[in-house]
Scaffold this motif. Sequence first.
Motif, PDB file in Angstrom:
ATOM      1  N   TRP A  38       0.835  -1.216   0.000  1.00 42.45           N
ATOM      2  CA  TRP A  38       0.000   0.000   0.000  1.00 42.45           C
ATOM      3  C   TRP A  38       0.859   1.251   0.000  1.00 42.45           C
ATOM      4  N   VAL A  39       1.818   1.307   0.927  1.00 42.92           N
ATOM      5  CA  VAL A  39       2.603   2.535   1.042  1.00 42.92           C
ATOM      6  C   VAL A  39       3.508   2.717  -0.172  1.00 42.92           C
ATOM      7  N   ARG A  40       4.020   1.628  -0.723  1.00 41.88           N
ATOM      8  CA  ARG A  40       4.840   1.729  -1.936  1.00 41.88           C
ATOM      9  C   ARG A  40       4.008   2.228  -3.114  1.00 41.88           C
ATOM     10  N   SER A  41       2.771   1.762  -3.201  1.00 37.92           N
ATOM     11  CA  SER A  41       1.907   2.171  -4.310  1.00 37.92           C
ATOM     12  C   SER A  41       1.511   3.630  -4.197  1.00 37.92           C
ATOM     13  N   VAL A  42       1.225   4.079  -2.975  1.00 31.77           N
ATOM     14  CA  VAL A  42       0.867   5.488  -2.769  1.00 31.77           C
ATOM     15  C   VAL A  42       2.053   6.395  -3.083  1.00 31.77           C
ATOM     16  N   MET A  43       3.233   6.009  -2.614  1.00 34.13           N
ATOM     17  CA  MET A  43       4.417   6.839  -2.800  1.00 34.13           C
ATOM     18  C   MET A  43       4.990   6.736  -4.213  1.00 34.13           C
ATOM     19  N   GLU A  65      10.549   3.495  -3.806  1.00 38.18           N
ATOM     20  CA  GLU A  65      10.991   2.438  -2.897  1.00 38.18           C
ATOM     21  C   GLU A  65      11.593   3.025  -1.613  1.00 38.18           C
ATOM     22  N   PRO A  66      11.223   2.483  -0.460  1.00 39.66           N
ATOM     23  CA  PRO A  66      11.745   2.982   0.816  1.00 39.66           C
ATOM     24  C   PRO A  66      12.952   2.185   1.287  1.00 39.66           C
ATOM     25  N   GLU A  67      13.551   2.683   2.350  1.00 42.26           N
ATOM     26  CA  GLU A  67      14.569   1.934   3.090  1.00 42.26           C
ATOM     27  C   GLU A  67      13.939   1.459   4.400  1.00 42.26           C
ATOM     28  N   ASP A 106      12.728   8.484   0.045  1.00 42.57           N
ATOM     29  CA  ASP A 106      13.771   9.460  -0.300  1.00 42.57           C
ATOM     30  C   ASP A 106      13.422  10.887   0.088  1.00 42.57           C
ATOM     31  N   ASN A 107      12.124  11.236   0.021  1.00 42.70           N
ATOM     32  CA  ASN A 107      11.714  12.609   0.329  1.00 42.70           C
ATOM     33  C   ASN A 107      11.409  12.809   1.811  1.00 42.70           C
ATOM     34  N   ALA A 108      11.982  11.932   2.656  1.00 45.02           N
ATOM     35  CA  ALA A 108      11.865  12.016   4.119  1.00 45.02           C
ATOM     36  C   ALA A 108      10.490  11.623   4.645  1.00 45.02           C
ATOM     37  N   VAL A 109       9.624  11.109   3.798  1.00 42.08           N
ATOM     38  CA  VAL A 109       8.329  10.604   4.259  1.00 42.08           C
ATOM     39  C   VAL A 109       8.546   9.289   5.000  1.00 42.08           C
ATOM     40  N   ILE A 150       9.409  -8.382  -6.983  1.00 47.48           N
ATOM     41  CA  ILE A 150      10.770  -8.599  -6.472  1.00 47.48           C
ATOM     42  C   ILE A 150      11.121  -7.553  -5.428  1.00 47.48           C
ATOM     43  N   ASN A 151      10.793  -6.297  -5.708  1.00 50.85           N
ATOM     44  CA  ASN A 151      11.089  -5.221  -4.753  1.00 50.85           C
ATOM     45  C   ASN A 151      10.343  -5.421  -3.439  1.00 50.85           C
ATOM     46  N   ASN A 152       9.080  -5.849  -3.531  1.00 46.94           N
ATOM     47  CA  ASN A 152       8.312  -6.074  -2.311  1.00 46.94           C
ATOM     48  C   ASN A 152       8.939  -7.199  -1.480  1.00 46.94           C
ATOM     49  N   MET A 153       9.378  -8.256  -2.167  1.00 42.06           N
ATOM     50  CA  MET A 153       9.965  -9.394  -1.464  1.00 42.06           C
ATOM     51  C   MET A 153      11.312  -9.037  -0.855  1.00 42.06           C
ATOM     52  N   GLN A 154      12.091  -8.236  -1.550  1.00 40.17           N
ATOM     53  CA  GLN A 154      13.378  -7.812  -0.997  1.00 40.17           C
ATOM     54  C   GLN A 154      13.185  -6.994   0.274  1.00 40.17           C
TER      55      GLN A 154
END
Length: 220
Positions: free
Chosen positions: A63-68, A71-73, A102-105, A192-196
């Motif tokens: 959800w958060v990846r789709s909204v943003m 990719e986060p850390e 990346d944008n501090a969110v 792949i990104n979600n699984m990583q």
Amino acid sequence: FHYRFHPLFVEVLTLVQSGVIGPLLHLRGNFSVRIPYFAGSLRHEAALGGGAMMDLGCYPLHWVRSVMGSEPEVQSAECIRSKTAEGGAQIDVTMQARLKFDNAVVADIGCSMADHLSRMPDTSLVLEGQHGQIEVNGLITPHLANNIKLTTADTERQCSVPGHSTYYYQLLHLQDCLQGKAMPLTGGKDAINNMQLLDQIYQQAGLLSRGLCRQQRGRQ
């Protein structure tokens, strides 16, 4: 991820992109529901991909990846381990993780399949912006019940989005893709990104990734 095709999530993205709550600052997502242990339960077997984060937490992460749209850390993660499942030392009954984009969110996501929970799932997403907040409930089974609450300095309003099950819209999208009327929303890299990120969350919480659990079982 079937939720992504339902008009409910489409409406959420539309609201965010409209700028009604301003630039995003903080996201909170949770998927919790009672999933009791029983012998042979794959959700309680680490080598079979078990654990709350794998079964439930993969959704708020997506959800958060789709909204943003980025990719986060993984900054931190902590879990409660199973006391009943065989090999429970590697099974997370509850998981909490903090992500930073990346944008501090910042995004805080959580999940739980603990015995004390209700069988009615809590699937909620809160998006906090500079000028307001969007709170969403019912993301997994919106055809049963859902709600969007928009709060700004000037207004507060709520609505529900009618429609069929999430799988209905997922199937329609597949049909459109096969007929050349649409392009897939995401490619294999999204999965792949979600699984990583799931692997990184497990590692931050002091658990083995599910792939390592499978390898460990194979050597036994």
